[in-house]
Scaffold this motif. Structure first.
Motif, mmCIF file in Angstrom:
data_model
loop_
_atom_site.group_PDB
_atom_site.id
_atom_site.type_symbol
_atom_site.label_atom_id
_atom_site.label_comp_id
_atom_site.label_asym_id
_atom_site.label_seq_id
_atom_site.Cartn_x
_atom_site.Cartn_y
_atom_site.Cartn_z
ATOM 1 N N GLU A 104 -47.856 138.733 -5.692
ATOM 2 C CA GLU A 104 -47.185 137.737 -6.521
ATOM 3 C C GLU A 104 -46.275 136.841 -5.685
ATOM 4 O O GLU A 104 -46.265 135.620 -5.841
ATOM 5 C CB GLU A 104 -46.351 138.417 -7.608
ATOM 6 C CG GLU A 104 -47.169 139.093 -8.687
ATOM 7 C CD GLU A 104 -46.297 139.886 -9.652
ATOM 8 O OE1 GLU A 104 -45.042 139.909 -9.490
ATOM 9 O OE2 GLU A 104 -46.853 140.487 -10.579
ATOM 10 N N PHE A 145 -46.540 132.923 -4.781
ATOM 11 C CA PHE A 145 -45.395 132.049 -5.043
ATOM 12 C C PHE A 145 -45.094 131.178 -3.824
ATOM 13 O O PHE A 145 -44.920 129.962 -3.944
ATOM 14 C CB PHE A 145 -44.165 132.891 -5.415
ATOM 15 C CG PHE A 145 -42.902 132.092 -5.539
ATOM 16 C CD1 PHE A 145 -42.550 131.501 -6.737
ATOM 17 C CD2 PHE A 145 -42.048 131.930 -4.448
ATOM 18 C CE1 PHE A 145 -41.377 130.752 -6.850
ATOM 19 C CE2 PHE A 145 -40.884 131.186 -4.549
ATOM 20 C CZ PHE A 145 -40.553 130.599 -5.753
ATOM 21 N N ARG A 168 -36.973 137.397 -10.556
ATOM 22 C CA ARG A 168 -37.921 137.254 -11.662
ATOM 23 C C ARG A 168 -37.137 136.903 -12.931
ATOM 24 O O ARG A 168 -36.257 137.635 -13.351
ATOM 25 C CB ARG A 168 -38.721 138.533 -11.889
ATOM 26 C CG ARG A 168 -39.890 138.326 -12.845
ATOM 27 C CD ARG A 168 -40.584 139.620 -13.228
ATOM 28 N NE ARG A 168 -41.127 140.347 -12.114
ATOM 29 C CZ ARG A 168 -42.388 140.250 -11.660
ATOM 30 N NH1 ARG A 168 -43.210 139.394 -12.219
ATOM 31 N NH2 ARG A 168 -42.800 140.985 -10.667
ATOM 32 N N GLN A 212 -41.427 135.070 -14.311
ATOM 33 C CA GLN A 212 -41.782 134.139 -13.224
ATOM 34 C C GLN A 212 -40.792 134.305 -12.078
ATOM 35 O O GLN A 212 -39.592 134.438 -12.279
ATOM 36 C CB GLN A 212 -41.724 132.704 -13.759
ATOM 37 C CG GLN A 212 -41.910 131.643 -12.719
ATOM 38 C CD GLN A 212 -41.768 130.240 -13.306
ATOM 39 O OE1 GLN A 212 -42.058 129.996 -14.457
ATOM 40 N NE2 GLN A 212 -41.304 129.314 -12.493
ATOM 41 N N TRP A 213 -41.330 134.272 -10.844
ATOM 42 C CA TRP A 213 -40.454 134.347 -9.679
ATOM 43 C C TRP A 213 -39.788 132.998 -9.447
ATOM 44 O O TRP A 213 -40.430 131.951 -9.558
ATOM 45 C CB TRP A 213 -41.242 134.746 -8.425
ATOM 46 C CG TRP A 213 -41.684 136.164 -8.457
ATOM 47 C CD1 TRP A 213 -42.960 136.623 -8.645
ATOM 48 C CD2 TRP A 213 -40.863 137.327 -8.311
ATOM 49 N NE1 TRP A 213 -42.972 138.001 -8.623
ATOM 50 C CE2 TRP A 213 -41.698 138.458 -8.416
ATOM 51 C CE3 TRP A 213 -39.506 137.527 -8.094
ATOM 52 C CZ2 TRP A 213 -41.215 139.759 -8.319
ATOM 53 C CZ3 TRP A 213 -39.022 138.822 -8.001
ATOM 54 C CH2 TRP A 213 -39.871 139.911 -8.118
#
Length: 172
Positions: A16, A20, A144, A148-149
């Motif tokens: 993830e 990103f 997070r 969402q990061w």
């Protein structure tokens, strides 16, 4: 980093965060700065301390920065790039961000991770024959929020003590 604190590539969070960082690089390279700002936490601290050579060692100042931005000042920088007054970036820079050597570490907060990555930024102005290369290590705090990061903190350590570029108009 102690190995008990590390997050390895087999962990879903590693993929993830890597995605990103790749997405962030894509937005910057395509000059999608408004969308890039959406990846930043409201309390972002984005800085590049001045590199200092001491003997054979490259260190970084705790007191002076090449840039030190929060979300408001980053928005001003982005807004200026859309005007005719961004003289240091005329013609606009073409960039390519290459991200590698990602290391992740857990923090004491379950919704935050520390990230260390290497970045090589190529920057060229469309009609210019010369280009600037910036090699650096980035120290990030990722958070997070709503699944969402977001980038909450970034410190960029340049690998050179003397910056040969006339202007640093690119984001790292």
């Amino acid at each position: 980093m102690e190995t008990s604190d590390l997050i390895f590539p087999s962990d879903e969070r590693y993929s993830e965060v890597l995605y990103f960082l790749y997405r962030e690089a894509e937005l910057l390279d395509n000059r999608c700065f408004t969308e890039w700002l959406d990846l930043l936490a409201e309390d972002i601290h984005y800085r590049m301390p001045v590199p200092i050579t001491r003997g054979r060692n490259l260190e970084y100042s705790d007191e002076m920065d090449i840039f030190s931005d929060n979300l408001a000042s980053l928005k001003v920088r982005v807004d200026k790039l859309r005007t005719d007054f961004a003289w240091a970036d005329t013609p606009p820079s073409r960039t390519r961000h290459m991200i590698s050597n990602l290391r992740l570490k857990v923090t004491d907060k379950p919704d935050e991770l520390q990230s260390i990555s290497s970045v090589l930024v190529y920057s060229n102005r469309f009609s210019q024959p010369d280009a600037d290369l910036f090699s650096a290590e980035r120290f990030d705090l990722l958070r997070r929020v709503n699944g969402q990061w977001l980038l909450a903190q970034r410190t960029v350590h340049l690998d050179q003590s003397v910056v040969g570029a006339r202007h640093i108009t690119v984001f790292f």
